[in-house]
Each structure stands twice: as structure tokens, then as C-alpha cells.
Design a protein around this motif. Structure first.
Motif, mmCIF file in Angstrom:
data_model
loop_
_atom_site.group_PDB
_atom_site.id
_atom_site.type_symbol
_atom_site.label_atom_id
_atom_site.label_comp_id
_atom_site.label_asym_id
_atom_site.label_seq_id
_atom_site.Cartn_x
_atom_site.Cartn_y
_atom_site.Cartn_z
ATOM 1 N N LEU A 1 8.256 2.509 -12.817
ATOM 2 C CA LEU A 1 7.360 1.747 -11.945
ATOM 3 C C LEU A 1 6.359 0.913 -12.749
ATOM 4 N N LEU A 2 5.868 1.447 -13.833
ATOM 5 C CA LEU A 2 4.924 0.692 -14.660
ATOM 6 C C LEU A 2 5.576 -0.552 -15.255
ATOM 7 N N ARG A 3 6.850 -0.452 -15.566
ATOM 8 C CA ARG A 3 7.561 -1.614 -16.102
ATOM 9 C C ARG A 3 7.773 -2.690 -15.046
ATOM 10 N N ARG A 4 7.673 -2.319 -13.780
ATOM 11 C CA ARG A 4 7.871 -3.290 -12.701
ATOM 12 C C ARG A 4 6.571 -3.951 -12.260
ATOM 13 N N LEU A 5 5.448 -3.534 -12.797
ATOM 14 C CA LEU A 5 4.186 -4.194 -12.445
ATOM 15 C C LEU A 5 4.159 -5.582 -13.079
ATOM 16 N N CYS B 1 2.806 -9.045 -14.803
ATOM 17 C CA CYS B 1 1.758 -9.429 -15.746
ATOM 18 C C CYS B 1 0.762 -10.347 -15.030
ATOM 19 N N ASP B 2 -0.460 -10.366 -15.500
ATOM 20 C CA ASP B 2 -1.463 -11.272 -14.939
ATOM 21 C C ASP B 2 -1.046 -12.721 -15.121
ATOM 22 N N ASN B 3 -0.492 -13.013 -16.268
ATOM 23 C CA ASN B 3 -0.063 -14.364 -16.583
ATOM 24 C C ASN B 3 1.468 -14.412 -16.542
ATOM 25 N N PRO B 4 2.058 -15.196 -15.642
ATOM 26 C CA PRO B 4 3.520 -15.255 -15.552
ATOM 27 C C PRO B 4 4.201 -15.640 -16.866
ATOM 28 N N ALA B 5 3.492 -16.343 -17.750
ATOM 29 C CA ALA B 5 4.079 -16.723 -19.036
ATOM 30 C C ALA B 5 4.305 -15.513 -19.936
ATOM 31 N N ASN B 6 3.628 -14.407 -19.665
ATOM 32 C CA ASN B 6 3.778 -13.199 -20.470
ATOM 33 C C ASN B 6 4.850 -12.248 -19.947
ATOM 34 N N GLU B 7 5.520 -12.642 -18.877
ATOM 35 C CA GLU B 7 6.556 -11.780 -18.302
ATOM 36 C C GLU B 7 7.696 -11.573 -19.294
ATOM 37 N N PRO B 8 8.228 -10.362 -19.385
ATOM 38 C CA PRO B 8 9.389 -10.152 -20.253
ATOM 39 C C PRO B 8 10.612 -10.874 -19.699
ATOM 40 N N ARG B 9 11.545 -11.166 -20.560
ATOM 41 C CA ARG B 9 12.749 -11.890 -20.134
ATOM 42 C C ARG B 9 13.526 -11.120 -19.077
ATOM 43 N N SER B 10 13.500 -9.802 -19.121
ATOM 44 C CA SER B 10 14.273 -9.007 -18.163
ATOM 45 C C SER B 10 13.834 -9.254 -16.729
ATOM 46 N N SER B 11 12.576 -9.662 -16.512
ATOM 47 C CA SER B 11 12.100 -9.894 -15.149
ATOM 48 C C SER B 11 12.708 -11.147 -14.535
ATOM 49 N N ALA B 12 13.284 -12.012 -15.357
ATOM 50 C CA ALA B 12 13.902 -13.234 -14.837
ATOM 51 C C ALA B 12 15.355 -13.006 -14.434
ATOM 52 N N SER C 1 0.832 -1.209 0.000
ATOM 53 C CA SER C 1 0.000 0.000 0.000
ATOM 54 C C SER C 1 0.864 1.256 0.000
ATOM 55 N N ILE C 2 1.934 1.240 0.771
ATOM 56 C CA ILE C 2 2.831 2.393 0.827
ATOM 57 C C ILE C 2 3.482 2.622 -0.529
ATOM 58 N N LYS C 3 3.877 1.548 -1.201
ATOM 59 C CA LYS C 3 4.478 1.685 -2.530
ATOM 60 C C LYS C 3 3.498 2.306 -3.510
ATOM 61 N N VAL C 4 2.264 1.852 -3.463
ATOM 62 C CA VAL C 4 1.249 2.395 -4.371
ATOM 63 C C VAL C 4 0.973 3.855 -4.045
ATOM 64 N N TRP C 5 0.790 4.162 -2.770
ATOM 65 C CA TRP C 5 0.509 5.539 -2.385
ATOM 66 C C TRP C 5 1.696 6.448 -2.654
ATOM 67 N N THR C 6 2.901 5.931 -2.509
ATOM 68 C CA THR C 6 4.078 6.731 -2.833
ATOM 69 C C THR C 6 4.054 7.104 -4.307
ATOM 70 N N MET C 7 3.748 6.130 -5.137
ATOM 71 C CA MET C 7 3.663 6.429 -6.561
ATOM 72 C C MET C 7 2.551 7.438 -6.829
ATOM 73 N N SER D 1 13.018 -6.956 -9.264
ATOM 74 C CA SER D 1 11.897 -7.185 -8.352
ATOM 75 C C SER D 1 10.679 -6.430 -8.855
ATOM 76 N N HIS D 2 9.518 -7.041 -8.671
ATOM 77 C CA HIS D 2 8.277 -6.400 -9.063
ATOM 78 C C HIS D 2 7.913 -5.340 -8.033
ATOM 79 N N LEU D 3 7.141 -4.377 -8.489
ATOM 80 C CA LEU D 3 6.652 -3.338 -7.592
ATOM 81 C C LEU D 3 5.779 -3.929 -6.502
ATOM 82 N N LEU D 4 4.892 -4.827 -6.879
ATOM 83 C CA LEU D 4 4.005 -5.493 -5.923
ATOM 84 C C LEU D 4 4.367 -6.970 -5.833
#
Length: 92
Positions: free
Chosen positions: A63-67, A69-80, A31-37, A85-88
Motif C-alpha cells: 500500500l505504501l508503494r501505491r501512494l 508522490c507529491d510531484n508527478p515528475a517523481n513518480e516511479p516508472r512502474s506507476s505509468a 476514506s474507507i481505503k485509508v481506514w481499511t489500512m 492504480s494509486h491507493l488514493l
């Protein structure tokens, strides 16, 4: 935070909470991360100073790039990559 006179106080409050995230439970950390944004970045976007505006725009983009994806299979390679770390965290 909508009143110009209160923006500095809200910025300090959320910056202080964000600097001490480890003191809060995980749900509150998110919640703090979201409210900070929402608060800090939005006040910077409303600023008359071009530097604050451009920094806020870059922060929103980052921050938007760190959100996650709903489906982990759609995650970009950079997230691996290590150190990413994801924002949430938690369930999607």
C-alpha cells in the motif's frame, strides 16, 4: 478496535465496506481505503499469529508503494504501466 474482543467485528465491518467500494462516493471510497489500512492491517500487526503479522507487513509495504508522490515528475516508472492504480485518487 483497540479491544481484542472487538477486532473481529471491526475487521468484518471494514472488509465488507472495502468489498463494496463502488457503492460509495469517491471521497468516502478514499476514506474507507485509508481506514481499511489503518484498522485491518493494524489489528493483523497486533496479532500473535506470525502468518497474520507477515501478511500485514507485506500489505503495508504494498500500500505504501501505491501512494502517489507529491510531484508527478517523481513518480516511479512502474506507476505509468497499464493496470497500475494509486491507493488514493484525486488532487495531490
Amino acid at each position: 478496535w483497540r479491544k481484542t474482543s472487538m477486532r473481529v467485528a471491526f475487521r468484518r465491518l471494514f472488509s465488507a465496506a472495502n468489498a463494496r467500494l463502488s457503492l460509495f462516493p469517491l471521497l468516502q471510497q478514499q476514506s474507507i481505503k485509508v481506514w481499511t489500512m489503518r484498522i485491518i492491517t493494524q489489528t493483523d500487526l497486533l496479532s500473535n499469529h506470525p502468518e497474520q503479522f507477515s501478511n500485514a507487513f507485506l500489505e503495508v509495504t504494498k500500500l505504501l508503494r501505491r501512494l502517489p508522490c507529491d510531484n508527478p515528475a517523481n513518480e516511479p516508472r512502474s506507476s505509468a504501466q497499464p493496470g497500475y492504480s494509486h491507493l488514493l485518487t484525486g488532487p495531490r
